[in-house]
Design a protein around this motif. Structure first.
Motif, PDB file in Angstrom:
ATOM      1  N   ASN A 151      49.975  69.063  26.885  1.00 12.21           N
ATOM      2  CA  ASN A 151      49.599  69.229  28.295  1.00 12.21           C
ATOM      3  C   ASN A 151      48.100  69.503  28.342  1.00 12.21           C
ATOM      4  N   SER A 152      47.344  68.503  27.900  1.00 16.06           N
ATOM      5  CA  SER A 152      45.897  68.665  27.858  1.00 16.06           C
ATOM      6  C   SER A 152      45.371  68.938  29.251  1.00 16.06           C
ATOM      7  N   ALA A 153      44.513  69.934  29.347  1.00 15.59           N
ATOM      8  CA  ALA A 153      43.963  70.295  30.641  1.00 15.59           C
ATOM      9  C   ALA A 153      42.767  69.406  30.955  1.00 15.59           C
ATOM     10  N   VAL A 154      42.649  69.063  32.231  1.00 16.86           N
ATOM     11  CA  VAL A 154      41.449  68.391  32.712  1.00 16.86           C
ATOM     12  C   VAL A 154      40.574  69.510  33.262  1.00 16.86           C
ATOM     13  N   VAL A 155      39.633  69.960  32.438  1.00 21.39           N
ATOM     14  CA  VAL A 155      38.867  71.157  32.781  1.00 21.39           C
ATOM     15  C   VAL A 155      37.573  70.748  33.470  1.00 21.39           C
ATOM     16  N   ARG A 156      37.349  71.318  34.656  1.00 25.38           N
ATOM     17  CA  ARG A 156      36.121  70.998  35.399  1.00 25.38           C
ATOM     18  C   ARG A 156      35.339  72.281  35.665  1.00 25.38           C
ATOM     19  N   PRO A 157      34.043  72.250  35.405  1.00 26.36           N
ATOM     20  CA  PRO A 157      33.215  73.427  35.713  1.00 26.36           C
ATOM     21  C   PRO A 157      32.911  73.466  37.211  1.00 26.36           C
ATOM     22  N   LEU A 158      32.833  74.686  37.764  1.00 28.66           N
ATOM     23  CA  LEU A 158      32.545  74.839  39.194  1.00 28.66           C
ATOM     24  C   LEU A 158      31.143  74.345  39.537  1.00 28.66           C
ATOM     25  N   SER A 159      30.216  74.500  38.577  1.00 28.12           N
ATOM     26  CA  SER A 159      28.851  74.002  38.800  1.00 28.12           C
ATOM     27  C   SER A 159      28.309  73.510  37.462  1.00 28.12           C
ATOM     28  N   GLN A 160      27.114  72.987  37.491  1.00 29.26           N
ATOM     29  CA  GLN A 160      26.487  72.537  36.246  1.00 29.26           C
ATOM     30  C   GLN A 160      25.626  73.644  35.615  1.00 29.26           C
ATOM     31  N   GLU A 161      25.736  74.869  36.142  1.00 29.77           N
ATOM     32  CA  GLU A 161      25.036  76.015  35.526  1.00 29.77           C
ATOM     33  C   GLU A 161      25.516  76.184  34.090  1.00 29.77           C
ATOM     34  N   PRO A 162      24.602  76.548  33.181  1.00 31.08           N
ATOM     35  CA  PRO A 162      24.995  76.712  31.770  1.00 31.08           C
ATOM     36  C   PRO A 162      26.184  77.655  31.579  1.00 31.08           C
ATOM     37  N   ALA A 163      26.249  78.749  32.354  1.00 29.48           N
ATOM     38  CA  ALA A 163      27.347  79.706  32.170  1.00 29.48           C
ATOM     39  C   ALA A 163      28.685  79.075  32.553  1.00 29.48           C
ATOM     40  N   ASP A 164      28.688  78.276  33.606  1.00 33.92           N
ATOM     41  CA  ASP A 164      29.931  77.610  34.022  1.00 33.92           C
ATOM     42  C   ASP A 164      30.320  76.513  33.031  1.00 33.92           C
ATOM     43  N   LEU A 165      29.310  75.818  32.517  1.00 27.86           N
ATOM     44  CA  LEU A 165      29.596  74.797  31.500  1.00 27.86           C
ATOM     45  C   LEU A 165      30.183  75.443  30.243  1.00 27.86           C
ATOM     46  N   ALA A 166      29.665  76.623  29.892  1.00 22.38           N
ATOM     47  CA  ALA A 166      30.186  77.326  28.704  1.00 22.38           C
ATOM     48  C   ALA A 166      31.630  77.783  28.954  1.00 22.38           C
ATOM     49  N   ALA A 167      31.922  78.226  30.186  1.00 28.16           N
ATOM     50  CA  ALA A 167      33.294  78.631  30.529  1.00 28.16           C
ATOM     51  C   ALA A 167      34.234  77.433  30.398  1.00 28.16           C
ATOM     52  N   ALA A 168      33.782  76.289  30.868  1.00 25.15           N
ATOM     53  CA  ALA A 168      34.607  75.080  30.801  1.00 25.15           C
ATOM     54  C   ALA A 168      34.835  74.672  29.338  1.00 25.15           C
ATOM     55  N   ARG A 169      33.796  74.814  28.526  1.00 21.37           N
ATOM     56  CA  ARG A 169      33.910  74.466  27.117  1.00 21.37           C
ATOM     57  C   ARG A 169      34.935  75.372  26.415  1.00 21.37           C
ATOM     58  N   ARG A 170      34.863  76.661  26.755  1.00 20.37           N
ATOM     59  CA  ARG A 170      35.776  77.637  26.168  1.00 20.37           C
ATOM     60  C   ARG A 170      37.237  77.286  26.514  1.00 20.37           C
ATOM     61  N   ILE A 171      37.476  76.966  27.764  1.00 18.34           N
ATOM     62  CA  ILE A 171      38.847  76.644  28.178  1.00 18.34           C
ATOM     63  C   ILE A 171      39.273  75.299  27.587  1.00 18.34           C
ATOM     64  N   ASP A 172      38.338  74.365  27.504  1.00 19.26           N
ATOM     65  CA  ASP A 172      38.678  73.082  26.876  1.00 19.26           C
ATOM     66  C   ASP A 172      39.073  73.287  25.408  1.00 19.26           C
ATOM     67  N   ASP A 173      38.379  74.171  24.712  1.00 20.71           N
ATOM     68  CA  ASP A 173      38.740  74.451  23.317  1.00 20.71           C
ATOM     69  C   ASP A 173      40.126  75.085  23.226  1.00 20.71           C
ATOM     70  N   LEU A 174      40.394  76.052  24.109  1.00 22.35           N
ATOM     71  CA  LEU A 174      41.662  76.795  24.047  1.00 22.35           C
ATOM     72  C   LEU A 174      42.853  75.997  24.582  1.00 22.35           C
ATOM     73  N   ALA A 175      42.579  75.032  25.446  1.00 23.28           N
ATOM     74  CA  ALA A 175      43.672  74.236  26.004  1.00 23.28           C
ATOM     75  C   ALA A 175      43.891  72.962  25.203  1.00 23.28           C
TER      76      ALA A 175
END
Ligand code: PNW
Length: 468
Positions: A220-244
């Motif tokens: 059930n691969s997640a389609v992870v989207r960051p709320l903005s292109q801010e580095p912190a949001d991109l890092a959050a998206a990367r973290r969830i993409d790794d864990l999902a």
């Protein structure tokens, strides 16, 4: 908008969600029996004791699929029916049930796809430590071999594990699924051992099955989207993409865990249970990849660590299903939602298929689950109209069709689900079926979406949405 002639038009179910008959044929409890019988775990204390009684009604259910025009059916085997204690020789009665089901499907011209593990671990194996314990992966391989020996001559499509993310992170992290544990370190151990189970199981299957059979896994691969292109949001998206995603497809498809996963989870685990050779074992060649998709995931960076209850579309829990990601915020994506509260967004399915087309070039893909829950009710005339589900299916099948045009190798689609059924912690309140089930009488009534989907299956093209 036509689909390739060989495209499979299927529906999917899982054993605990539909079979019932939990004390028949030598079956013993799985973790879902224990969990659902524990006070406060499922909505209204509902259990799969009877479910939709598919164990006794499988012939009628196959006949219904044939009448609708489906060409494929994905089901799962209850490990507890085949090996009631999770160990030792197979119970003949357990295997016989699935052999009869498969023969019924084959004689109706419906291609079976068999999932070995859809979350119902024999309770005895949980008592011995469950998925956080390495031995469970070896027990799974033994079970896979027994089923492969028994049914490898008639089932060509095999799926080792369904959605290991849910088993690991909802089962051992947030605790909203069985066995209901809330230990982030155990959840990560479970993820590794589910990967190991997949690798060992795939190898065991191949050792006993005809070479023509296909072995896959459903993620059930997640389609992870960051709320903005801010580095912190991109890092959050990367973290969830790794864990999902990366935590599973990394070792399975690429032979390595994502490098970034280790620092991201360092506060939770040291990963010392990844032994030499494990990743090689997990990285067995696959014949196909199954993708399950419902809704995208929208994330941002939180200003600080989030504590306390959260509701992020994975059920309410004090505990996050995302180990080490306490600074990630989950957002409701805009748009119309289904009864699960999940936003309807077919572009996510297209995105997901195209991602794996790039990640795993040449690997055939199947959508092994996609569908929607609605609050369906029969009309006074007994008919069940579900135009919302037709619209959902039309949107998502159109996304699959677009992906084919864009070069993806999608071989089939399995609607979740054939029948209304036991929706895990939500009990019977969420109806995902294309076929309505009256829970008082267990009578089946195809909804208008089932007719619509059947016409798509028979013609290889999507009928207009006003078919209702
Ligand atoms: C999948 N989440 O479950 C399962 O494979 C099915 O058994 C289930 O009935 C279906 O989807 C609908 O829910 C999921 O929290 C359960 O992200 C939870 C999540 C995803 C999938």
């Amino acid at each position: 908008m036509t689909f390739p002639p060989a495209f499979l038009w299927g529906a999917a179910t899982s054993a605990y969600q539909i079979e019932g008959a939990v004390r028949e044929g030598g079956r013993t409890p799985s973790i879902w029996d224990t969990f659902s019988h524990t006070q406060g775990r499922t909505a209204g204390g509902e259990t799969g004791d009877i479910a939709v009684d598919h164990y006794h009604r499988y012939r009628d259910d196959v006949a219904l699929m044939a009448e609708l025009g489906l060409t494929a059916y994905r089901f799962s085997v209850s490990w507890s029916r085949v090996q009631p204690t999770g160990r030792g020789p197979a119970v003949q009665m357990g295997l016989d049930f699935y052999r009869r089901l498969v023969d019924e499907l084959l004689s109706a011209g419906i291609k079976p796809a068999l999932t070995l593990y859809h979350w119902d671990l024999p309770q005895e194996l949980e008592d011995a430590g469950g998925w956080p314990e390495r031995d469970t992966a070896f027990r799974f391989a033994e079970y896979a071999q027994l089923v492969g020996e028994a049914l490898g001559d008639r089932v060509e499509q095999w799926i080792t594990v369904n959605e290991p993310w849910c088993s690991a992170f909802l089962g051992y992290g947030s605790g909203v699924h069985a066995p209901g544990r809330t230990d982030p370190a155990a959840a990560l151990r479970a993820a590794h051992h589910l990967n190991l189970a997949h690798g060992l199981g795939a190898t065991a299957l191949r050792s006993v099955m005809p070479a023509r059979n296909q072995v896959a896994i459903s993620l059930n691969s997640a389609v992870v989207r960051p709320l903005s292109q801010e580095p912190a949001d991109l890092a959050a998206a990367r973290r969830i993409d790794d864990l999902a995603n990366g935590i599973f497809h990394g070792p399975i498809l690429h032979g390595a865990y994502p490098e970034s996963l280790f620092p991201e989870t360092a506060s939770v685990t040291d990963w010392s249970y990844i032994l030499d050779g494990d990743v090689r074992t997990i990285h067995v060649p696959l014949d196909a990849l199954g993708l399950n998709y419902y809704t995208p995931t929208l994330v941002s960076a939180a200003p600080g660590e989030i504590k306390g209850p959260r509701q992020d579309g994975h059920g309410a829990s004090e505990h996050s299903p995302w180990p080490g990601a306490g600074t990630v915020l989950f957002h409701q994506t805009p748009g119309e939602r289904t009864e699960m509260g999940w936003t309807i967004d077919p572009t996510g399915l297209h995105e997901l298929i195209m991602r794996y087309t790039r990640e795993a070039p040449g690997l055939p893909l199947y959508v092994t689950e996609n569908g929607a829950a609605y609050d369906d009710k029969p009309d006074p005339d007994g008919r069940v109209h579900d135009p919302e589900r037709i619209a959902y299916l039309h949107g998502h099948l159109s996304a699959v069709r677009r992906a084919l045009t864009d070069g993806a190798d999608v071989r089939g689609y399995y609607l979740w689900s054939l029948l209304d059924n036991f929706e895990w912690a939500y009990g019977y309140g969420k109806r995902f079926g294309a076929v309505y089930v009256d829970y008082a009488t267990l009578e089946r009534t195809p909804k208008s979406s089932a007719r619509w989907y059947g016409e798509a299956a028979r013609t290889g093209a999507l009928p207009a949405v006003q078919a209702d």
